[in-house]
Design a protein around this motif. Structure first.
Motif, PDB file in Angstrom:
ATOM      1  N   TYR A 142     -74.275  60.802  -4.916  1.00  0.00           N
ATOM      2  CA  TYR A 142     -72.886  60.391  -4.728  1.00  0.00           C
ATOM      3  C   TYR A 142     -72.767  59.032  -4.049  1.00  0.00           C
ATOM      4  CZ  TYR A 142     -70.486  64.391  -6.626  1.00  0.00           C
ATOM      5  OH  TYR A 142     -69.984  65.314  -7.497  1.00  0.00           O
ATOM      6  N   ASP A 181     -65.591  62.335  -9.593  1.00  0.00           N
ATOM      7  CA  ASP A 181     -66.262  62.975 -10.731  1.00  0.00           C
ATOM      8  C   ASP A 181     -65.410  62.922 -11.988  1.00  0.00           C
ATOM      9  OD1 ASP A 181     -68.301  63.541  -9.040  1.00  0.00           O
ATOM     10  OD2 ASP A 181     -67.739  65.618  -8.684  1.00  0.00           O
ATOM     11  N   GLU A 232     -68.325  66.064  -2.595  1.00  0.00           N
ATOM     12  CA  GLU A 232     -67.693  65.209  -3.603  1.00  0.00           C
ATOM     13  C   GLU A 232     -66.351  64.648  -3.139  1.00  0.00           C
ATOM     14  OE1 GLU A 232     -65.315  68.679  -3.668  1.00  0.00           O
ATOM     15  OE2 GLU A 232     -67.491  68.455  -3.603  1.00  0.00           O
ATOM     16  N   SER A 251     -66.132  60.856  -2.575  1.00  0.00           N
ATOM     17  CA  SER A 251     -66.034  60.004  -3.766  1.00  0.00           C
ATOM     18  C   SER A 251     -64.610  59.974  -4.301  1.00  0.00           C
ATOM     19  CB  SER A 251     -67.001  60.500  -4.853  1.00  0.00           C
ATOM     20  OG  SER A 251     -66.604  61.763  -5.355  1.00  0.00           O
ATOM     21  N   PHE A 304     -70.621  68.620 -10.101  1.00  0.00           N
ATOM     22  CA  PHE A 304     -71.837  67.889  -9.738  1.00  0.00           C
ATOM     23  C   PHE A 304     -72.652  67.538 -10.977  1.00  0.00           C
ATOM     24  CE2 PHE A 304     -72.362  69.805  -5.195  1.00  0.00           C
ATOM     25  CZ  PHE A 304     -71.349  68.973  -4.748  1.00  0.00           C
ATOM     26  N   SER A 314     -70.939  65.182 -13.510  1.00  0.00           N
ATOM     27  CA  SER A 314     -70.835  63.853 -12.923  1.00  0.00           C
ATOM     28  C   SER A 314     -72.175  63.128 -12.936  1.00  0.00           C
ATOM     29  CB  SER A 314     -70.316  63.961 -11.485  1.00  0.00           C
ATOM     30  OG  SER A 314     -70.349  62.714 -10.843  1.00  0.00           O
TER      31      SER A 314
END
Length: 681
Positions: free
Chosen positions: A83, A96, A243, A246, A413, A416
């Motif tokens: 990430y 993502d 996440e 991000s 995850f 992405s």
């Protein structure tokens, strides 16, 4: 300011203008508790879930706890490193969803978005439920009321987040750092007492044996593999929330990407250290947990015993601070608070993602609008509503909710990381600078390793949790996916229908036929007549529906007395219905010419109190609703302010003083006004 506005301002604070958006940006010291509280707090319940699952194998299962923790820490390291590449490559905040959409297409992006939205709701439900479970160590009276307590906590968190990211983050920073100090301090002091002072520390449950489930005895072969996989997948709850950083890059101060990457590194380091410390202390002190649903039990001298269930954090704090009660209460209090506040990560991630999806047309457009505190208020309300429903349905049971958890986050995850792999591959085809290419190649290797790790974990999670409740999360993701596709299809269809053609801007109605709804001959009706005349329609006529002969004769006589030179048509209604006959008459006036328009004028009372609305305008409301669905028909409400409306007007004047600053504004609609507005007005 009325009472409603006063309460709102007390709860969420004063309004912020769009120009003040920069004031809400976060420094790293505030961004860490805002975006990382979920991942940090998960070390309070992830060890519990590992130990609870291993207890199904009996005492022998606990021997594998450190291997499971090591595997979870390794996956967390891979995810954090991966990430860090994402926040540099996609700093716009799409996270993502943006990575998948840009590199794999809109369908992949929508899959990721569906997974994340479901996981954010579960994050709130699991975090708050775990906090309630830990709170029972100090407040036993919560037993049996966990669901309602959790719902109240979610409402409080919702209120705090409605005040804005910066303000809620500042409030949550102290307990988050307090939790970090408490856990790391407990770990350091426990290890010092054990190794430095040579003290033999024993957890309250160290003296007990554990009777496991018959399904995993003997603990060998396939049974061992299945149980270890379940324990690993439950422990991977520690990765949720990674996440969120991000998705929240735009909320950081400049340089945004660098600050977000640094915060990610801090998050990974602290979370791995705390998780490892708790598992090490659990092994050293002989700590044991059993499944509260009865699949495993404590034993003493070979006999099953029933003792109060206490979390791993509670047992460790009680053991390590046995001579320092203040330390015990500090750790338990900070653990309870951080578990409640861990939901704050979702309260920041869900509204931002919902705003981006609304901008792209996959969710209602209302989610794209910031509230008066510059937070995405509608997204916050939607998240709180869904989470409250979950904690009430499952009565804030972490063990039940955890089975639905993690699936969504590992879907995002994995997709992405695959998207990032495609991202670097695409850019390497055109990049010529050797240094930049070397950096891209290193980043691609990191994302490739991350893809392998998260993909493997996703398979394990699905295989080990599917029949225990994970299928519900999968169904929820599928339902969310279909819902968002349907919303986008609707918006696309509406956009095509209302798109302006070249002829639309020049096409005027060929004929406008005005119809005035007459129920009484009074001032509101006369105002409707005058407005209809002012439009210079092709034809004007008034219509009344006869439901009582005497009343109709009186209306006709009063109409003739006004000498309006507008015909009044009477529609017979033998069944004393007003709306049906009137609608049929208007429908009969429509012609086959699509450029012909029928404009219906409906007098409407403007009242000052809500209860007066019940006493007036009901027929007009029904007619407007039905006429709006009739092609070639326009509806014009002609408002007439009753005396009581001055109270509503005064409220409007107080709330929007600038809009009513000029004298005389709005008086043209007041029925008893004899004053003509001047030219200046």
């Amino acid at each position: 300011m009325n009472a409603t506005d006063f309460v709102k301002r007390m709860l969420v604070g004063r309004k912020l203008s769009s120009a003040q958006l920069g004031e809400t940006l976060l420094p790293k010291r505030i961004a860490l508790p805002v975006f990382a509280s979920d991942a940090l707090s998960s070390v309070a319940y992830a060890p519990d879930e590992i130990l609870l699952t291993l207890s199904l194998a009996g005492v022998v299962g606990f021997a594998f706890s450190w291997q499971i923790a090591l595997a979870v820490a390794l996956v967390m390291l891979l995810v954090v490193l991966s990430y860090r590449q994402t926040v540099h490559a996609y700093p716009s905040g799409g996270g993502d969803y943006e990575v998948a959409t840009v590199n794999l297409g809109p369908t992949a992006g929508l899959v990721v978005a569906s997974a994340l939205l479901v996981d954010y709701v579960l994050t709130v439900a699991v975090s708050v439920s775990s906090g309630v479970q830990n709170a029972k160590a100090m407040f036993p009276f919560l037993q049996g009321n966990e669901g309602w307590v959790a719902a109240v906590v979610i409402l409080l968190l919702m209120t705090m987040n409605l005040r804005g990211v910066r303000e809620s983050g500042s409030f949550f920073a102290i307990p988050t750092y307090g939790f970090m100090i408490g856990v790391l301090g407990m770990t350091a002091w426990g290890l010092f007492r054990y190794f430095g002072l040579g003290e033999h520390l024993q957890a309250p449950t160290a003296m007990y044996g554990v009777q496991g489930s018959e399904s995993y005895e003997p603990f060998v072969g396939l049974a061992a593999v299945v149980l270890l996989a379940r324990a690993f997948s439950s422990g991977c709850a520690a990765l949720t929330g990674v996440e969120a950083i991000s998705n929240g890059v735009p909320a950081f101060r400049e340089p945004k990407s660098r600050n977000a990457a640094t915060t990610l590194a801090l998050l990974g380091t602290v979370a791995i250290t705390m998780l490892g410390g708790i598992i090490v202390l659990a092994n050293l002190t002989g700590l044991k947990l059993v499944d509260p649903d009865g699949h495993s039990s404590f034993t003493l001298n070979g006999q099953v015993v029933d003792i109060a269930h206490e979390t791993a954090m509670g047992q460790l704090a009680r053991t390590i601070f046995d001579t320092f009660p203040v330390g015990f209460y500090f750790v338990i209090t900070m653990t309870m608070v951080i578990l409640f506040l861990a939901a704050n990560t979702a309260f920041n991630g869900f509204p931002v993602l919902g705003s981006i999806l609304a901008r792209d047309g996959f969710l209602p457009k209302a989610l794209h609008t910031r509230g008066d505190r510059l937070a995405y208020s509608n997204g916050i309300l939607a998240l709180a509503t869904a989470a409250i429903a979950l904690v009430l349905i499952y009565n804030a049971s972490v063990t039940a909710l955890i089975q639905l958890y993690v699936v969504g986050v590992f879907v995002s995850f994995t997709v992405s990381q695959f998207g990032m792999l495609r991202h670097w591959t695409r850019h390497l085809k055109t990049e010529k600078d050797p240094k930049v290419r070397a950096h891209m190649q290193r980043s691609r290797v990191i994302n490739a390793v991350g893809l392998t790790g998260t993909g493997l974990v996703l398979v394990i999670v699905l295989a080990s949790k599917f029949i225990y409740g994970a299928y519900l999360a999968v169904l929820a993701m599928a339902a969310m996916f279909l819902l968002m596709r349907s919303i986008r299809n609707h918006y696309d269809k509406v956009a095509r229908e209302v798109a302006v053609a070249p002829a639309d801007a020049r096409m005027l109605p060929s004929r406008v036929r005005a119809v005035i709804m007459v129920q009484e001959v009074n001032k509101p009706t006369m105002r409707a007549v005058n407005f209809a005349r002012a439009t210079r329609a092709s034809s004007i006529e008034a219509v009344t529906v006869s439901v009582d002969d005497a009343e109709t004769r009186a209306i006709v006589a009063q109409w003739d007395a006004q000498q309006l030179e507008i015909p009044l048509k009477v529609i017979a209604s033998p069944y004393r219905e007003v709306t049906g006959p009137f609608l049929n008459y208007v429908k009969g006036m429509r012609s086959d010419n699509p450029r012909d328009v029928v404009c219906v004028y409906i007098p409407e009372y403007i009242v000052g109190h809500w209860w007066e609305q019940v006493l007036h305008n009901q027929t007009g409301l029904i007619l407007k609703t039905r006429l709006n669905f009739m092609q070639g028909v326009m509806v014009t409400s002609v408002p007439y302010q009753l005396a009581s409306s001055k109270y509503a007007l005064s409220r409007v004047q107080r709330n929007t003083a600038a809009a009513w600053r000029r004298p005389g504004t709005g008086q043209v609609r007041v029925g008893d006004s004899t004053r003509e507005p001047s030219r200046k007005e």
